[in-house]
Write a protein that holds these residues in place. Structure first.
Motif, PDB file in Angstrom:
ATOM      1  N   ASN A  92     -21.768 -25.955  -4.342  1.00 54.07           N
ATOM      2  CA  ASN A  92     -21.683 -25.580  -5.757  1.00 54.07           C
ATOM      3  C   ASN A  92     -23.072 -25.374  -6.361  1.00 54.07           C
ATOM      4  O   ASN A  92     -23.272 -24.510  -7.222  1.00 54.07           O
ATOM      5  N   GLU A 148     -20.452 -17.580 -18.506  1.00 54.35           N
ATOM      6  CA  GLU A 148     -19.106 -18.104 -18.256  1.00 54.35           C
ATOM      7  C   GLU A 148     -19.008 -18.713 -16.862  1.00 54.35           C
ATOM      8  O   GLU A 148     -18.478 -19.809 -16.680  1.00 54.35           O
ATOM      9  N   GLU A 149     -19.547 -17.983 -15.870  1.00 52.45           N
ATOM     10  CA  GLU A 149     -19.529 -18.487 -14.501  1.00 52.45           C
ATOM     11  C   GLU A 149     -20.343 -19.771 -14.389  1.00 52.45           C
ATOM     12  O   GLU A 149     -19.920 -20.737 -13.759  1.00 52.45           O
ATOM     13  N   SER A 159     -20.987 -21.913 -16.742  1.00 55.91           N
ATOM     14  CA  SER A 159     -20.300 -22.998 -17.452  1.00 55.91           C
ATOM     15  C   SER A 159     -19.231 -23.632 -16.572  1.00 55.91           C
ATOM     16  O   SER A 159     -19.104 -24.854 -16.497  1.00 55.91           O
ATOM     17  N   LYS A 160     -18.443 -22.786 -15.866  1.00 54.00           N
ATOM     18  CA  LYS A 160     -17.390 -23.307 -14.991  1.00 54.00           C
ATOM     19  C   LYS A 160     -17.977 -24.101 -13.833  1.00 54.00           C
ATOM     20  O   LYS A 160     -17.480 -25.159 -13.473  1.00 54.00           O
ATOM     21  N   LEU A 161     -19.051 -23.572 -13.253  1.00 52.32           N
ATOM     22  CA  LEU A 161     -19.684 -24.262 -12.132  1.00 52.32           C
ATOM     23  C   LEU A 161     -20.315 -25.579 -12.556  1.00 52.32           C
ATOM     24  O   LEU A 161     -20.267 -26.566 -11.817  1.00 52.32           O
ATOM     25  N   GLN A 164     -19.257 -27.465 -15.021  1.00 47.34           N
ATOM     26  CA  GLN A 164     -18.151 -28.398 -15.250  1.00 47.34           C
ATOM     27  C   GLN A 164     -17.671 -28.979 -13.910  1.00 47.34           C
ATOM     28  O   GLN A 164     -17.419 -30.180 -13.792  1.00 47.34           O
ATOM     29  N   TYR A 165     -17.550 -28.111 -12.903  1.00 48.04           N
ATOM     30  CA  TYR A 165     -17.146 -28.567 -11.568  1.00 48.04           C
ATOM     31  C   TYR A 165     -18.195 -29.511 -10.981  1.00 48.04           C
ATOM     32  O   TYR A 165     -17.859 -30.518 -10.355  1.00 48.04           O
TER      33      TYR A 165
END
Length: 640
Positions: free
Chosen positions: A600, A611-612, A614-616, A618-619
Motif C-alpha cells: 500500500n 481521491e485515490e 485519500s482511500k489509500l 484510510q487503508y
C-alpha cells in the motif's frame, strides 16, 4: 486571572466568529461558509472555512479547528483567560473576576501592577529615543547606523535610557508608581545609601511575552567603557523567567507556525536584522544558553529548528549542547554556518533579502552532517580522536526519543562516517543502557548482561533476514505444528490441522518445499485424511524428506534426570498447545499485514489523484491499527 463565569458566558454569547477571524484574514463567501487562506500554515488555495451559523472554523489543510475563542488562543498563543479578556475588550464587555483568597489576590494584583509599570518603562524609553535630544543623537543614530528602518524600530519597541542616575525613577514616581514595585520589576537598584536606575546611557531592547507585553529589558552600552559590560539584562522577576522566554517570539510566532520552521540566533540585533530582511520566523535565547523550556515554547509552533552559527569555532562548540537539548526535546534540528567573520546580522545586510534567504535554504545541514564536518576536521589521521568524535555523534543521536528517527540518523551516520551500521547501533544501545541504569530503570546486573550482548560481533546482534527468509522461517513452523499436532484438538470440535489450514487458506507460501507440503495437507484433508511425518518420509520428494528430517531432528534433548532424579519439571509444548498455535497464527497475520502495508505504501507513492490518495491513506491507517493490535497481543515493540 480568575475570570467570573458571567464574563466567560457574556463573551461566548456575544462573540462573532466572522468578525474575529476577519480581523486577521480576509474572508470570502462561498456557499453557506466563508473561506480564506489558512492563517496557521502557508497555502495558495483557500482551505480555511468559517461557518457563521455554527460559530466554528476548520482548516482542511492542517486540521486546525475550533470556535472564536480557540482561534484567538491558537493565533495569539494565549491562555483561555487571556483570550477571553482580549475578546471582552474587543466587544466592550465588562470584565468581572471571582473573589480570590486574600493572599492570591495580593499576588495577582502585584503581577498586574508589574505589567503596568513595565509597560510604562517601555513607553518611557521609546519616548526618549524619538523625542529627546540625547536619545535622537545617540540612540536613534545607532539604530539607523545598524540599518534598522523606522518601521522595524517601532515594531520591536526599541528605546533609549538617558545618561543619568534617576531619570526613569523620577518619571515613574511622578506617574504614581512606587519604588518597591520599580525594584520588583528590575528597573531600579536599591543600596543602603542610594537608589538609581538599572539602565543608564544605553539603547534598550524590550523583551516581550508571547502576547506582546513588555516583561523585561536588554540594554547595550554605546561607549567604550571596560568597567561596564556591553549588555545588561533585567533580573528574574515575578513575570520574567529568562529560561522560559525567547526574544522576538511575539513577532515571530505566526511566521514560525506558517513556515513550519524556527530560526534560532544568538542576539537581539540578529533577530531584528533578519526580521527586517524578510526572515521573520526568527528568535533568540534572550541572553542565556538554550533551555528545555525555550525548546518547548518553539515546539508549540513548529517541530523544526534551524540554528544559525557565525564562523567562531569556539562559540559553535559551546553551543553544541543546545543542539543535543533540541534533539532530546523531540524536535528536528538543522544548522547553518556563516563564513568566518560573519554573523546573521552582518551577512543578511551584506547579501540582501533574496540572496540571504537562498543562502539559508541551500546551506542548511542536518545535525549529523554538520557535527561530522565540524569535529572530524580536527581529528585528521588520529584514530583515537576520530573514535571519540564518532562516540560524541552517537551520543547526540541517542538523545532522540523517537526510535524511528534514531534508526534513520544511525543509517545516515554510518554512510557519512563509513562505519558499519551495526557497530553504531551497538554503541547507541550502550549509551541508552547507561541512561536507564542512571535513572534506576534497570539493575547493575541487568546492565552488565545487556552490555555483554551489545559487545558481541555485529553479525550476531544485527543479523538481517530477507523477507523471503522471514517468510520461510514462519512457513517451516506452520509445517512443524501440522505434522506434530495435526490430529490433536485445539478447540471444541476443531483439530489443529483444521484450524491451521483454515487460517492459512489465503496464504501463499514462498518456500517451494513447505508450499508442497501445505498443498498435500489440503488435498488429503479434503478426503478426511490427516498426514504425519511418516507419510512424507515415505511419499515425499528428496527435498521434502530432507525438510522433514531437519524438522524432527533436534540438536539437544532434555535429560530424563531433570524429572526422574531431580524432580524438576518442565512445560511441554503439548500442555500449552492452544497458546502456541494462537501465537503462531498471530505472527502469520502480522507478517501478512506488513506485506500489505508495504504494498500500500508503494501505491501511495504512485497515487495520481487526491481521491485515490485519500482511500489509500484510510487503508494504511486500518493496516497500521491492525499491526499495532496484533503487535500488542504478541508483546512486540511496534513502531507507530
Amino acid at each position: 486571572m480568575n475570570l467570573s463565569q458571567k464574563t466567560i458566558r457574556d463573551v461566548q454569547e456575544r462573540v462573532d466568529i466572522e468578525e474575529v477571524v476577519s480581523d486577521f484574514v480576509p474572508l470570502k463567501k462561498k456557499g453557506q461558509n466563508l473561506w480564506a487562506c489558512c492563517p496557521f500554515h502557508e497555502e495558495k488555495s483557500p482551505s480555511f472555512s468559517v461557518s457563521p451559523n455554527k460559530g466554528i472554523y476548520k482548516c482542511f489543510g492542517c486540521g486546525k479547528a475550533g470556535d472564536a475563542i480557540q482561534f484567538i488562543m491558537d493565533l495569539e498563543g494565549l491562555s483561555f483567560p487571556e483570550a477571553i479578556k482580549q475578546l471582552a475588550e474587543k466587544y466592550g464587555i465588562e470584565i468581572e473576576e471571582d473573589q480570590l483568597m486574600p493572599e492570591d489576590q495580593v499576588k495577582y494584583n502585584e503581577r498586574e501592577s508589574l505589567f503596568i509599570i513595565l509597560n510604562f518603562a517601555a513607553e518611557y524609553f521609546k519616548n526618549l529615543l524619538h523625542h529627546h535630544e540625547e536619545g535622537q543623537s545617540i540612540g536613534l543614530s545607532y539604530f539607523k547606523e545598524r540599518g534598522f528602518s523606522k518601521n522595524t524600530i517601532e515594531e520591536f519597541d526599541l528605546g533609549y535610557s538617558l545618561n543619568n542616575w534617576d531619570g526613569l525613577l523620577n518619571a515613574a514616581k511622578k506617574a504614581g508608581h512606587s519604588e518597591e514595585l520599580l525594584e520588583k520589576a528590575g528597573l531600579i537598584i536599591k543600596k543602603e545609601d542610594k537608589t538609581y536606575d538599572r539602565f543608564r546611557n544605553r539603547v534598550i531592547f524590550p523583551i516581550h511575552s508571547i502576547a506582546g507585553k513588555p516583561i523585561a529589558f536588554g540594554a547595550r552600552i554605546l561607549v567604550n567603557d571596560k568597567k561596564q559590560p556591553k549588555y545588561i539584562n533585567s533580573p528574574e522577576t515575578e513575570v520574567y523567567h529568562k529560561s522560559d522566554v525567547l526574544y522576538g517570539i511575539s513577532q515571530a510566532k505566526q511566521h514560525i507556525r506558517n513556515l513550519e520552521n524556527c530560526y534560532l540566533v544568538e542576539g537581539y540585533t540578529d533577530v531584528i536584522s533578519l526580521h527586517q530582511s524578510g526572515v521573520k520566523n526568527v528568535v533568540a535565547s534572550s541572553g542565556t544558553s538554550l533551555t528545555t523550556n525555550q525548546i518547548k515554547l518553539i515546539g508549540r509552533y513548529s517541530q523544526n529548528i534551524t540554528v544559525l552559527f557565525d564562523g567562531d569555532a569556539a562559540g559553535i562548540k559551546a553551543s553544541l549542547r543546545g543542539i543535543d537539548l533540541i534533539l532530546e526535546g523531540g524536535l528536528n534540528v538543522k544548522v547553518v554556518l556563516f563564513p568566518d567573520g560573519e554573523d546573521p546580522d552582518s551577512y543578511s545586510q551584506k547579501m540582501g533579502e533574496e540572496a540571504f534567504k537562498n543562502y539559508l535554504t541551500e546551506n542548511a545541514k542536518d545535525f549529523i552532517r554538520f557535527k561530522s564536518d565540524l569535529l572530524l576536521q580536527e581529528t585528521k589521521k588520529d584514530p583515537i580522536r576520530k573514535a571519540e568524535t564518532i562516540q560524541d555523534i552517537v551520543r547526540s543521536i541517542a538523545k532522540i526519543p523517537d526510535p524511528v528517527k534514531r534508526a534513520i540518523y544511525i543509517k545516515e551516520c554510518s554512510d557519512i562516517l563509513e562505519i558499519d551500521e551495526a557497530i553504531l547501533v551497538a554503541e547507541q544501545n550502550k549509551i541508552l543502557l547507561r541512561e536507564k541504569q542512571v535513572k534506576g530503570d534497570i539493575t547493575q546486573r541487568q546492565a552488565n548482561q545487556l552490555s555483554e550482548s551489545f559487545s558481541q560481533a555485529p553479525e550476531q546482534i544485527q543479523k538481517k533476514y530477507s523477507p523471503f527468509e522471514v517468510a520461510a522461517i514462519q512457513e517451516k513452523e506452520s509445517v512443524r505444528l501440522l505434522l506434530s499436532y495435526g490430529d490433536l484438538p485445539v478447540a471444541e470440535n476443531t483439530l489443529v490441522v483444521e484450524y491451521l489450514l483454515k487460517e492459512l487458506s489465503d496464504a501463499e507460501f514462498v518456500h517451494p518445499v513447505y508450499s508442497e507440503i501445505l498443498q498435500e495437507f489440503k488435498l488429503n484433508l479434503a478426503e478426511g485424511k490427516i498426514l504425519n511425518e511418516a507419510y512424507f518420509i515415505k511419499n515425499g520428494s528428496e527435498e521434502v524428506r530432507k525438510a522433514i528430517f531437519s524438522l524432527f531432528t533436534d540438536r539437544y534433548t532434555l535429560s530424563e534426570n531433570w524429572e526422574n532424579k531431580f524432580q524438576i519439571y518442565t512445560v511441554h509444548e503439548k500442555h500449552i498447545l492452544n497458546d502456541s498455535i494462537y501465537i503462531h497464527v498471530l505472527r502469520l497475520k502480522h507478517r501478512a499485514i506488513l506485506h500489505l502495508f508495504d504494498q500500500n505504501t508503494q501505491k501511495l507513492r504512485a497515487a495520481t489523484s487526491v481521491e485515490e490518495e485519500s482511500k489509500l491513506l484510510q487503508y494504511q491507517m486500518q493496516l497500521n491499527q491492525a499491526k499495532l493490535e496484533i503487535g500488542n497481543l504478541l508483546g512486540m515493540v511496534v513502531v507507530k
